[in-house]
Design a protein around this motif. Structure first.
Motif, PDB file in Angstrom:
ATOM      1  N   VAL A   1      -7.442  -0.827  13.259  1.00 53.77           N
ATOM      2  CA  VAL A   1      -6.733   0.039  12.262  1.00 53.77           C
ATOM      3  C   VAL A   1      -5.407   0.159  12.890  1.00 53.77           C
ATOM      4  O   VAL A   1      -5.189   0.226  14.159  1.00 53.77           O
ATOM      5  CB  VAL A   1      -7.652   1.392  12.028  1.00 53.77           C
ATOM      6  N   ILE A   2      -4.339   0.270  12.152  1.00 55.31           N
ATOM      7  CA  ILE A   2      -3.267   0.529  12.413  1.00 55.31           C
ATOM      8  C   ILE A   2      -2.520   1.902  11.772  1.00 55.31           C
ATOM      9  O   ILE A   2      -3.114   2.232  10.650  1.00 55.31           O
ATOM     10  CB  ILE A   2      -2.061  -0.678  12.225  1.00 55.31           C
ATOM     11  N   GLN A   3      -1.822   2.665  12.542  1.00 56.48           N
ATOM     12  CA  GLN A   3      -1.280   3.834  11.915  1.00 56.48           C
ATOM     13  C   GLN A   3       0.322   3.698  11.555  1.00 56.48           C
ATOM     14  O   GLN A   3       0.992   3.200  12.084  1.00 56.48           O
ATOM     15  CB  GLN A   3      -1.444   4.900  12.990  1.00 56.48           C
ATOM     16  N   ILE A   4       0.601   4.132  10.378  1.00 58.60           N
ATOM     17  CA  ILE A   4       1.931   3.882   9.536  1.00 58.60           C
ATOM     18  C   ILE A   4       2.708   5.323   9.856  1.00 58.60           C
ATOM     19  O   ILE A   4       2.018   6.489   9.757  1.00 58.60           O
ATOM     20  CB  ILE A   4       1.767   3.776   8.155  1.00 58.60           C
TER      21      ILE A   4
ATOM     22  N   THR B   1       0.870  -1.162   0.002  1.00 56.68           N
ATOM     23  CA  THR B   1       0.080   0.111   0.100  1.00 56.68           C
ATOM     24  C   THR B   1       0.868   1.126  -0.036  1.00 56.68           C
ATOM     25  O   THR B   1       1.720   1.363   0.711  1.00 56.68           O
ATOM     26  CB  THR B   1      -0.929  -0.049   1.208  1.00 56.68           C
ATOM     27  N   SER B   2       0.382   2.063  -0.770  1.00 50.29           N
ATOM     28  CA  SER B   2       1.147   3.665  -0.767  1.00 50.29           C
ATOM     29  C   SER B   2       0.521   4.555   0.233  1.00 50.29           C
ATOM     30  O   SER B   2      -0.715   4.866   0.216  1.00 50.29           O
ATOM     31  CB  SER B   2       1.011   4.299  -2.041  1.00 50.29           C
TER      32      SER B   2
ATOM     33  N   PHE C   1      -6.092   5.501   4.271  1.00 52.71           N
ATOM     34  CA  PHE C   1      -7.157   6.323   4.396  1.00 52.71           C
ATOM     35  C   PHE C   1      -6.520   7.417   5.498  1.00 52.71           C
ATOM     36  O   PHE C   1      -5.600   7.101   6.417  1.00 52.71           O
ATOM     37  CB  PHE C   1      -8.299   5.792   4.718  1.00 52.71           C
ATOM     38  N   CYS C   2      -7.063   8.652   5.650  1.00 54.24           N
ATOM     39  CA  CYS C   2      -6.810   9.608   6.697  1.00 54.24           C
ATOM     40  C   CYS C   2      -7.534   9.434   8.197  1.00 54.24           C
ATOM     41  O   CYS C   2      -8.336   8.685   8.168  1.00 54.24           O
ATOM     42  CB  CYS C   2      -7.122  10.816   6.033  1.00 54.24           C
ATOM     43  N   PHE C   3      -7.338  10.369   8.962  1.00 55.60           N
ATOM     44  CA  PHE C   3      -7.855  10.350  10.220  1.00 55.60           C
ATOM     45  C   PHE C   3      -9.287  10.549  10.110  1.00 55.60           C
ATOM     46  O   PHE C   3      -9.919   9.936  10.802  1.00 55.60           O
ATOM     47  CB  PHE C   3      -7.070  11.489  10.795  1.00 55.60           C
TER      48      PHE C   3
ATOM     49  N   ARG D   1      -5.539  17.045   8.745  1.00 52.87           N
ATOM     50  CA  ARG D   1      -4.741  15.629   8.922  1.00 52.87           C
ATOM     51  C   ARG D   1      -5.449  14.842   7.930  1.00 52.87           C
ATOM     52  O   ARG D   1      -6.118  13.694   8.033  1.00 52.87           O
ATOM     53  CB  ARG D   1      -5.305  15.304  10.478  1.00 52.87           C
ATOM     54  N   SER D   2      -4.927  15.372   6.706  1.00 51.58           N
ATOM     55  CA  SER D   2      -5.530  14.801   5.478  1.00 51.58           C
ATOM     56  C   SER D   2      -4.531  13.696   4.925  1.00 51.58           C
ATOM     57  O   SER D   2      -4.666  13.001   3.846  1.00 51.58           O
ATOM     58  CB  SER D   2      -5.898  15.665   4.487  1.00 51.58           C
ATOM     59  N   GLU D   3      -3.551  13.418   5.645  1.00 49.13           N
ATOM     60  CA  GLU D   3      -2.573  12.422   4.959  1.00 49.13           C
ATOM     61  C   GLU D   3      -2.907  10.989   5.148  1.00 49.13           C
ATOM     62  O   GLU D   3      -3.693  10.662   6.112  1.00 49.13           O
ATOM     63  CB  GLU D   3      -1.091  12.566   5.657  1.00 49.13           C
ATOM     64  N   CYS D   4      -2.996  10.337   4.215  1.00 54.81           N
ATOM     65  CA  CYS D   4      -3.567   8.864   4.307  1.00 54.81           C
ATOM     66  C   CYS D   4      -2.371   7.933   4.685  1.00 54.81           C
ATOM     67  O   CYS D   4      -1.607   7.363   4.163  1.00 54.81           O
ATOM     68  CB  CYS D   4      -3.947   8.275   3.032  1.00 54.81           C
TER      69      CYS D   4
END
Length: 209
Positions: A64-67, A21-22, A50-52, A35-38
Motif C-alpha cells: 500500500v502507498i499513501q498519497i 484514481t480519485s 481507501f482510508c486508514f 481519518r476517513s479520507e481515501c
C-alpha cells in the motif's frame, strides 16, 4: 503490442489505475471517523482509493502507498514509490523535509524565455535536468516509445531492488496533507534590458583666451 501485457512488463499493471484514481474523497464506510479520507492505494488489489481504517481491515498484508497533496495536487513520497517503481527521469521536489513527485501533469503557467529544462511531454518548466514533470508524463513517454530501450523493461523490478537504499528515508517528516506550499518552478528573470541608453559624457566648453 499492448504495453501492459505481462510479457513485456514495461509498466506494472497498477501504474495507470494509480494515476487515474480519485483520492481524498470521504470513505463511505468510515465517514464519521477522524481519518476517513481515501488517500491510500493498494498495488495488489488495484482498486479504488481507501482510508486508514480500510487498510487495517482489508489490506493488512498488501503493498500500500499513501498519497499526499501539495497545492491541491496529488503527490507521493519518493521513499515509498521507488520501492516498487522505476522513477528515473521524473522531477522530484522537497516538501516539509520529504522528497516527493507529482502523480500527474499540472496546469502550466506560461514559461518565460530562457528556461533551461522542460518536460518532454507537456513542456512544463523543470528545476533540474529531468525528462518528465510527473509520473503521468513518464507513462505517456513510455507509450509513445513503445518498447524503446531508453525506458526500462522492468520498472517494477528495479524499484523493488531499492528497498535497502531508500530505507534510511523512512524517518522523514510526514507531509501535511493539503499543504498550500507552491511547488511551481520559478520562471527565470529575463536578461537585463538594453533599453537604457548610455548618456553621452558632457563636454565643457573651452575657456576663452
Amino acid at each position: 503490442m499492448d504495453l501492459f501485457q505481462q510479457d513485456t512488463m514495461l509498466v506494472p499493471p497498477w501504474f495507470e489505475p494509480l494515476l487515474t484514481t480519485s483520492f481524498f474523497n470521504v470513505c463511505r464506510v468510515h465517514g464519521d471517523a477522524a481519518r476517513s479520507e481515501c488517500n491510500m492505494f493498494c498495488l495488489d488489489c488495484n482498486e479504488d482509493a481507501f482510508c486508514f481504517y480500510c487498510r487495517s481491515s482489508r489490506h493488512k498484508d498488501h503493498r500500500v502507498i499513501q498519497i499526499r497533496r501539495s497545492s491541491y495536487h496529488d503527490v507521493v513520497r519518493v521513499s515509498e514509490i521507488q520501492k516498487v517503481l522505476d522513477i528515473s527521469g521524473v522531477q522530484t521536489y522537497v516538501i516539509n523535509s520529504a522528497r516527493v513527485l507529482f502523480l500527474n501533469e499540472r496546469p502550466q503557467p506560461k514559461s518565460g524565455k530562457g528556461v533551461a529544462h522542460i518536460c518532454e511531454i507537456c513542456g512544463r518548466s523543470l528545476l533540474d535536468p529531468f525528462r518528465f514533470c510527473s509520473l503521468g508524463c513518464k507513462l505517456v513517454g513510455i507509450k509513445r516509445k513503445g518498447d524503446s530501450k531508453k525506458e526500462t523493461s522492468t520498472m517494477e523490478g528495479i524499484g523493488m531492488s531499492r528497498r535497502l537504499v531508500c530505507s534510511r528515508h523512512e524517518q522523514e517528516e510526514e507531509l501535511r496533507e493539503g499543504s498550500q506550499q507552491d511547488m511551481y518552478p520559478a520562471t527565470p528573470s529575463p536578461p537585463a534590458s538594453n533599453a537604457r541608453r548610455r548618456k553621452g559624457i558632457p563636454h565643457r566648453a573651452p575657456f576663452g583666451s
